[in-house]
Design an enzyme around this catalytic site. Structure first.
Site, mmCIF file in Angstrom:
data_model
loop_
_atom_site.group_PDB
_atom_site.id
_atom_site.type_symbol
_atom_site.label_atom_id
_atom_site.label_comp_id
_atom_site.label_asym_id
_atom_site.label_seq_id
_atom_site.Cartn_x
_atom_site.Cartn_y
_atom_site.Cartn_z
ATOM 1 N NE ARG A 83 51.879 35.164 27.825
ATOM 2 C CZ ARG A 83 51.294 34.076 28.883
ATOM 3 N NH1 ARG A 83 50.746 33.080 29.172
ATOM 4 N NH2 ARG A 83 51.837 34.419 30.397
ATOM 5 N NE ARG A 92 52.022 39.233 32.128
ATOM 6 C CZ ARG A 92 51.367 38.100 32.475
ATOM 7 N NH1 ARG A 92 50.962 37.154 32.715
ATOM 8 N NH2 ARG A 92 52.868 37.456 32.984
ATOM 9 C CG ASP A 95 48.067 35.750 32.102
ATOM 10 O OD1 ASP A 95 48.611 34.718 31.215
ATOM 11 O OD2 ASP A 95 48.421 36.618 33.042
ATOM 12 C CG ASP A 97 45.670 33.360 34.278
ATOM 13 O OD1 ASP A 97 46.792 32.822 33.591
ATOM 14 O OD2 ASP A 97 45.706 34.808 34.926
HETATM 15 N N1 ROI Z 1 47.598 42.501 36.765
HETATM 16 C C1 ROI Z 1 45.900 43.304 36.321
HETATM 17 N N2 ROI Z 1 45.232 44.424 36.363
HETATM 18 N N3 ROI Z 1 45.250 42.571 35.300
HETATM 19 C C2 ROI Z 1 45.995 41.447 35.098
HETATM 20 O O1 ROI Z 1 45.547 40.497 33.936
HETATM 21 C C3 ROI Z 1 47.233 41.041 35.748
HETATM 22 N N4 ROI Z 1 47.862 39.890 35.458
HETATM 23 C C4 ROI Z 1 49.058 39.824 35.967
HETATM 24 C C5 ROI Z 1 49.699 40.432 37.128
HETATM 25 C C6 ROI Z 1 51.206 40.964 36.482
HETATM 26 C C7 ROI Z 1 49.744 39.592 38.315
HETATM 27 N N5 ROI Z 1 49.009 41.644 37.279
HETATM 28 C C8 ROI Z 1 47.755 42.083 36.622
HETATM 29 O O2 ROI Z 1 49.109 38.034 35.297
#
Ligand code: ROI
Length: 161
Positions: A83, A92, A95, A97
């Site tokens: 990452r 990134r 990610d 979450d």
């Molecule tokens: N924006 C989109 N479209 N998809 C994401 O997964 C995503 N992840 C983030 C931030 C930077 C907030 N913006 C994102 O962490």
């Protein structure tokens, strides 16, 4: 066993391949059961706009792992895919979450569950509605009802997992 929902996102280094690899890791993990994956979507970045578009999806599974052990596992998968995260809300490679951990609310230095921004983000709610359209959220709405209140015009369907 607790039912967990997670969000997956990437906007660097072949994002679709990043998600496919992460999905394989989830499916192969001995402590994650009945893994299901949403469709995969393209989305415009939320936050700073001077970064590539994202690829997003959601996954659900059953597990007996505690929230923090699960967080460690997700972070290990992120690290295994090297990452890179150069700045807050910046691009990134991967990610993962933690969105929902059963019905629990969790608030500590490492984790906020339900995820703080999930209800406002089309790139989270659209894939979540693939997995659980009728699930009730903490605000009393179903996932589909919540999704319909969001602007999802930037989302493009990429493929079914
Ligand atoms: N924006 C989109 N479209 N998809 C994401 O997964 C995503 N992840 C983030 C931030 C930077 C907030 N913006 C994102 O962490």
């Amino acid at each position: 066993m607790i039912q967990v929902y997670i969000g997956l996102g990437s906007n660097l280094e072949n994002p679709i391949a990043q998600l496919d690899r992460a999905i394989e890791s989830l499916k192969a993990h001995k402590d994650l059961h009945q893994v299901r994956i949403s469709s995969i979507y393209g989305s415009k970045p939320v936050g700073p706009q001077d970064q590539p578009d994202y690829i997003n999806a959601a996954a659900t599974f059953m597990t007996e792992l505690s929230p923090l052990t699960l967080l460690d596992l997700l972070q290990n998968i992120e690290q295994a895919q090297r990452r890179v995260r150069e700045r807050h809300w910046g691009p990134r490679t991967l990610d993962l979450d933690l969105l929902l951990y059963g019905q629990e609310t969790i608030q500590n230095s490492r984790l906020t569950v339900p995820h703080a921004f999930m209800l406002e983000r089309g790139f989270v709610m659209q894939p979540l509605s693939d997995l659980a359209p009728d699930m009730l959220l903490a605000n009393g709405k179903t996932v589909t009802e919540q999704l319909h209140q969001l602007d999802t015009s930037d989302l493009v369907f990429i493929k079914e997992e």
